[in-house]
Design a protein around this motif. Structure first.
Motif, PDB file in Angstrom:
ATOM      1  N   ALA A  51       0.829  -1.210   0.000  1.00 57.78           N
ATOM      2  CA  ALA A  51       0.000   0.000   0.000  1.00 57.78           C
ATOM      3  C   ALA A  51       0.860   1.256   0.000  1.00 57.78           C
ATOM      4  O   ALA A  51       0.582   2.209  -0.732  1.00 57.78           O
ATOM      5  CB  ALA A  51      -0.933  -0.014   1.212  1.00 57.78           C
ATOM      6  N   TRP A 203      -8.365   2.002   1.117  1.00 58.90           N
ATOM      7  CA  TRP A 203      -7.748   0.753   1.560  1.00 58.90           C
ATOM      8  C   TRP A 203      -8.743  -0.068   2.360  1.00 58.90           C
ATOM      9  O   TRP A 203      -9.646   0.471   2.997  1.00 58.90           O
ATOM     10  CB  TRP A 203      -6.511   1.026   2.421  1.00 58.90           C
ATOM     11  CG  TRP A 203      -5.386   1.697   1.740  1.00 58.90           C
ATOM     12  CD1 TRP A 203      -4.694   2.793   2.183  1.00 58.90           C
ATOM     13  CD2 TRP A 203      -4.768   1.332   0.500  1.00 58.90           C
ATOM     14  NE1 TRP A 203      -3.706   3.140   1.299  1.00 58.90           N
ATOM     15  CE2 TRP A 203      -3.728   2.258   0.255  1.00 58.90           C
ATOM     16  CE3 TRP A 203      -5.003   0.321  -0.439  1.00 58.90           C
ATOM     17  CZ2 TRP A 203      -2.923   2.194  -0.887  1.00 58.90           C
ATOM     18  CZ3 TRP A 203      -4.204   0.257  -1.573  1.00 58.90           C
ATOM     19  CH2 TRP A 203      -3.189   1.170  -1.781  1.00 58.90           C
ATOM     20  N   ASP A 207      -5.469  -4.871   2.467  1.00 58.70           N
ATOM     21  CA  ASP A 207      -4.304  -4.010   2.270  1.00 58.70           C
ATOM     22  C   ASP A 207      -3.569  -3.726   3.573  1.00 58.70           C
ATOM     23  O   ASP A 207      -2.621  -2.939   3.596  1.00 58.70           O
ATOM     24  CB  ASP A 207      -4.740  -2.680   1.640  1.00 58.70           C
ATOM     25  CG  ASP A 207      -5.526  -2.888   0.361  1.00 58.70           C
ATOM     26  OD1 ASP A 207      -4.956  -3.435  -0.598  1.00 58.70           O
ATOM     27  OD2 ASP A 207      -6.719  -2.504   0.330  1.00 58.70           O
TER      28      ASP A 207
END
Length: 223
Positions: A51, A203, A207
């Motif tokens: 991420a 997210w 993630d």
């Protein structure tokens, strides 16, 4: 460049730190409530590396600061992505979390401080970011936090926070004044109209994050 108290603190640093530490909300996070949060907050930093790679892809970043790093999960992840991990710095007001972050890795620096009084000179970092920190700051105090983050960033600001189109207060572990969802992009741009949105996204648990939005901003004077 050595980032530490010698490099960062100006003559007003201690006074500004005390001013921030007097706030009631901050005292809650410094005390047993913050300690309990720290013990619950166990995350495998490896789940967040991808991420961060996506959020920061293509950026030239040598010095970065996380405001409210807790146990240091994000710092450890980011230390894998920069050439000099000693330029990966965090600040944390809770001493239990601070100790945990320092024990997590010797590749990062962690200092005691709050978002309301960052002990660094202006434009000290290429990137300053928060992850689940601004959501715990009340609306009247939010501009002070945003101004401090803006002050110590030389170019980029990243916010990873809960989103709502309108200010939404949520009950959080028995407290009615410790968690809010907001449009943090709007909050930043209301304080500093020069900020430019570079990219944004969402997210999820896959993630390594909760259901959070993120916004990467650039200071207009740097473009």
């Amino acid at each position: 460049v050595t980032i530490g108290h010698e490099h960062a603190l100006g003559s007003r640093g201690d006074a500004r730190l005390r001013k921030g530490m007097d706030m009631d909300q901050l005292k809650i996070w410094q005390g047993d409530f913050g300690k309990a949060y720290t013990w619950r907050n166990t995350i495998d930093w490896r789940t967040r590396v991808h991420a961060f790679m996506k959020m920061l892809e293509g950026l030239s970043i040598e010095r970065l600061l996380e405001v409210g790093c807790n146990r240091g999960h994000n710092l450890v992840a980011l230390s894998q992505l920069v050439d000099d991990p000693q330029m990966v710095v965090g600040i944390e007001p809770n001493w239990v979390a601070l100790d945990q972050a320092r024990e997590a890795s010797d590749r990062v620096k962690v200092l005691p401080a709050s978002v309301f009084a960052l002990p660094f000179k202006e434009r000290c970092f290429d990137l300053v970011f928060t992850a689940g920190v601004l959501i715990h700051i009340s609306l009247p105090e939010l501009p002070d936090a945003i101004r401090e983050i803006y002050r110590v960033s030389s170019r980029y600001i990243l916010a990873i926070e809960y989103y709502a189109e309108q200010e939404t207060a949520l009950l959080y572990r028995g407290y009615e004044n410790l968690l809010w969802k907001r449009d943090f992009l709007r909050s930043y741009k209301e304080e500093f109209s020069d900020l430019k949105l570079i990219r944004s996204g969402l997210w999820g648990l896959e993630d390594g994050f909760d259901q959070t939005h993120w916004w990467l901003l650039e200071k207009g004077s740097c473009t």
